[in-house]
Design a protein around this motif. Sequence first.
Motif, PDB file in Angstrom:
ATOM      1  N   ASP A  70       0.766  -1.244  -0.076  1.00  6.19           N
ATOM      2  CA  ASP A  70      -0.129  -0.009   0.048  1.00  6.19           C
ATOM      3  C   ASP A  70       0.862   1.215  -0.033  1.00  6.19           C
ATOM      4  OD1 ASP A  70       0.740   0.687   2.618  1.00  6.19           O
ATOM      5  OD2 ASP A  70      -0.894  -0.455   3.529  1.00  6.19           O
ATOM      6  N   GLN A  71       0.354   2.364  -0.231  1.00  7.68           N
ATOM      7  CA  GLN A  71       1.127   3.580  -0.407  1.00  7.68           C
ATOM      8  C   GLN A  71       2.080   3.799   1.024  1.00  7.68           C
ATOM      9  OE1 GLN A  71      -1.230   7.105  -0.978  1.00  7.68           O
ATOM     10  NE2 GLN A  71       0.255   8.202  -2.006  1.00  7.68           N
ATOM     11  N   GLU A  73       3.337   1.760   2.888  1.00  2.00           N
ATOM     12  CA  GLU A  73       4.444   0.825   2.932  1.00  2.00           C
ATOM     13  C   GLU A  73       5.462   1.103   1.970  1.00  2.00           C
ATOM     14  OE1 GLU A  73       2.497  -3.460   4.395  1.00  2.00           O
ATOM     15  OE2 GLU A  73       1.963  -2.555   2.434  1.00  2.00           O
ATOM     16  N   ALA A  74       5.250   1.447   0.772  1.00  2.00           N
ATOM     17  CA  ALA A  74       5.872   1.967  -0.360  1.00  2.00           C
ATOM     18  C   ALA A  74       6.812   3.020  -0.171  1.00  2.00           C
ATOM     19  CB  ALA A  74       5.187   2.223  -1.726  1.00  2.00           C
ATOM     20  N   LEU A  75       6.377   3.905   0.698  1.00  2.00           N
ATOM     21  CA  LEU A  75       7.039   5.083   0.978  1.00  2.00           C
ATOM     22  C   LEU A  75       7.689   5.012   2.155  1.00  2.00           C
ATOM     23  CD1 LEU A  75       4.388   7.748   0.352  1.00  2.00           C
ATOM     24  CD2 LEU A  75       6.466   7.648  -1.121  1.00  2.00           C
ATOM     25  N   GLU A  76       7.493   3.963   2.957  1.00  2.00           N
ATOM     26  CA  GLU A  76       8.333   3.867   4.288  1.00  2.00           C
ATOM     27  C   GLU A  76       9.699   4.025   4.453  1.00  2.00           C
ATOM     28  OE1 GLU A  76       8.687  -0.256   6.756  1.00  2.00           O
ATOM     29  OE2 GLU A  76       6.517   0.542   6.964  1.00  2.00           O
ATOM     30  N   ASN A  77      10.492   3.678   3.384  1.00  2.00           N
ATOM     31  CA  ASN A  77      12.084   3.823   3.223  1.00  2.00           C
ATOM     32  C   ASN A  77      12.326   5.229   2.648  1.00  2.00           C
ATOM     33  OD1 ASN A  77      12.455   1.948   5.501  1.00  2.00           O
ATOM     34  ND2 ASN A  77      12.368   0.451   3.952  1.00  2.00           N
ATOM     35  N   ALA A  78      11.567   5.577   2.097  1.00  2.00           N
ATOM     36  CA  ALA A  78      11.889   6.696   0.968  1.00  2.00           C
ATOM     37  C   ALA A  78      12.517   7.888   1.778  1.00  2.00           C
ATOM     38  CB  ALA A  78      10.565   7.418   0.515  1.00  2.00           C
ATOM     39  N   PRO A  79      13.710   8.188   1.426  1.00  2.00           N
ATOM     40  CA  PRO A  79      14.548   9.335   2.090  1.00  2.00           C
ATOM     41  C   PRO A  79      13.484  10.944   2.220  1.00  2.00           C
ATOM     42  CG  PRO A  79      15.614   8.964   0.099  1.00  2.00           C
ATOM     43  CD  PRO A  79      14.392   7.893   0.287  1.00  2.00           C
ATOM     44  N   ASP A  80      12.895  10.942   1.036  1.00  2.00           N
ATOM     45  CA  ASP A  80      12.106  12.431   0.833  1.00  2.00           C
ATOM     46  C   ASP A  80      11.094  12.038   0.181  1.00  2.00           C
ATOM     47  OD1 ASP A  80      11.528  14.888   1.159  1.00  2.00           O
ATOM     48  OD2 ASP A  80      13.177  15.596  -0.330  1.00  2.00           O
ATOM     49  N   ARG A  81       9.750  12.599   0.605  1.00  2.00           N
ATOM     50  CA  ARG A  81       8.311  12.432  -0.071  1.00  2.00           C
ATOM     51  C   ARG A  81       7.596  13.601   0.374  1.00  2.00           C
ATOM     52  NH1 ARG A  81       7.900   7.526   4.059  1.00  2.00           N
ATOM     53  NH2 ARG A  81       8.734   8.874   5.910  1.00  2.00           N
ATOM     54  N   ASP A  83       3.237  14.791  -0.357  1.00  2.00           N
ATOM     55  CA  ASP A  83       1.649  14.548  -0.607  1.00  2.00           C
ATOM     56  C   ASP A  83       1.562  13.029  -0.924  1.00  2.00           C
ATOM     57  OD1 ASP A  83       1.270  17.261  -0.108  1.00  2.00           O
ATOM     58  OD2 ASP A  83       1.587  17.817  -2.297  1.00  2.00           O
ATOM     59  N   GLY A  84       2.093  12.352  -0.320  1.00  2.00           N
ATOM     60  CA  GLY A  84       2.012  10.606  -0.527  1.00  2.00           C
ATOM     61  C   GLY A  84       2.811  10.089  -1.885  1.00  2.00           C
ATOM     62  N   PHE A  85       3.703  11.083  -2.188  1.00  2.00           N
ATOM     63  CA  PHE A  85       4.631  10.658  -3.200  1.00  2.00           C
ATOM     64  C   PHE A  85       6.047  10.676  -2.964  1.00  2.00           C
ATOM     65  CE2 PHE A  85       0.622  12.402  -5.279  1.00  2.00           C
ATOM     66  CZ  PHE A  85       0.335  11.281  -6.209  1.00  2.00           C
ATOM     67  N   PHE A  86       6.534   9.866  -4.032  1.00  2.00           N
ATOM     68  CA  PHE A  86       8.476   9.992  -3.840  1.00  2.00           C
ATOM     69  C   PHE A  86       8.928  11.319  -4.414  1.00  2.00           C
ATOM     70  CE2 PHE A  86       7.856   5.515  -4.333  1.00  2.00           C
ATOM     71  CZ  PHE A  86       8.577   4.644  -3.370  1.00  2.00           C
ATOM     72  N   LYS A  87       9.634  11.951  -3.291  1.00  2.00           N
ATOM     73  CA  LYS A  87       9.937  13.266  -4.043  1.00  2.00           C
ATOM     74  C   LYS A  87      11.666  12.993  -4.333  1.00  2.00           C
ATOM     75  CE  LYS A  87      10.558  18.040  -2.734  1.00  2.00           C
ATOM     76  NZ  LYS A  87      10.364  19.046  -1.723  1.00  2.00           N
ATOM     77  N   GLY A  88      11.895  13.451  -5.854  1.00  2.00           N
ATOM     78  CA  GLY A  88      13.293  13.264  -6.155  1.00  2.00           C
ATOM     79  C   GLY A  88      14.033  14.713  -6.339  1.00  2.00           C
ATOM     80  N   PRO A  89      15.134  14.630  -6.654  1.00  2.00           N
ATOM     81  CA  PRO A  89      15.822  16.188  -7.132  1.00  2.00           C
ATOM     82  C   PRO A  89      15.156  16.855  -7.802  1.00  2.00           C
ATOM     83  CG  PRO A  89      17.111  14.419  -7.762  1.00  2.00           C
ATOM     84  CD  PRO A  89      16.118  13.773  -7.010  1.00  2.00           C
ATOM     85  N   ARG A  90      15.141  18.208  -8.126  1.00  2.00           N
ATOM     86  CA  ARG A  90      14.582  19.070  -9.162  1.00  2.00           C
ATOM     87  C   ARG A  90      15.448  18.835 -10.440  1.00  2.00           C
ATOM     88  NH1 ARG A  90      11.269  22.695  -8.390  1.00  2.00           N
ATOM     89  NH2 ARG A  90      10.903  24.150 -10.146  1.00  2.00           N
ATOM     90  N   VAL A  91      14.973  18.639 -11.398  1.00  2.00           N
ATOM     91  CA  VAL A  91      15.637  18.677 -12.583  1.00  2.00           C
ATOM     92  C   VAL A  91      15.389  19.815 -13.424  1.00  2.00           C
ATOM     93  CG1 VAL A  91      15.765  16.999 -14.893  1.00  2.00           C
ATOM     94  CG2 VAL A  91      15.272  16.144 -12.732  1.00  2.00           C
ATOM     95  N   SER A  92      16.378  20.344 -13.978  1.00  2.00           N
ATOM     96  CA  SER A  92      16.179  21.543 -14.706  1.00  2.00           C
ATOM     97  C   SER A  92      16.147  21.422 -16.299  1.00  2.00           C
ATOM     98  CB  SER A  92      17.402  22.648 -14.403  1.00  2.00           C
ATOM     99  OG  SER A  92      18.661  21.964 -14.742  1.00  2.00           O
TER     100      SER A  92
END
Length: 92
Positions: A70-71, A73-81, A83-92
């Motif tokens: 479930d959402q 559990e999927a985000l449990e070990n994410a270093p940054d999130r 609004d319920g999503f994985f957050k990654g570095p900004r890409v220019s």
Amino acid sequence: MSESAVDPDEVEHVADLARVNLDPEERERFTEQFADILSSFETLDEVPEVEPASELTNVMRPDEVETSLDQDEALENAPDREDGFFKGPRVS
């Protein structure tokens, strides 16, 4: 390989089609290179054909339907999130 496999006029024609200007030295060099390439293809023609195996075997495992995370559990070990999503570095 036959002697007339590639001539400088053919190289010039291909260069014109590609809209590439060749000086006489380049034209001669490319004539030799194209002849070498065609010679390599002739060598490949000499490779004997091998009969394919009479029966192919599927080496992949069959697909199996399983429950997914479930959402939370999927985000449990994410270093940054966010609004319920994985957050990654900004890409220019």
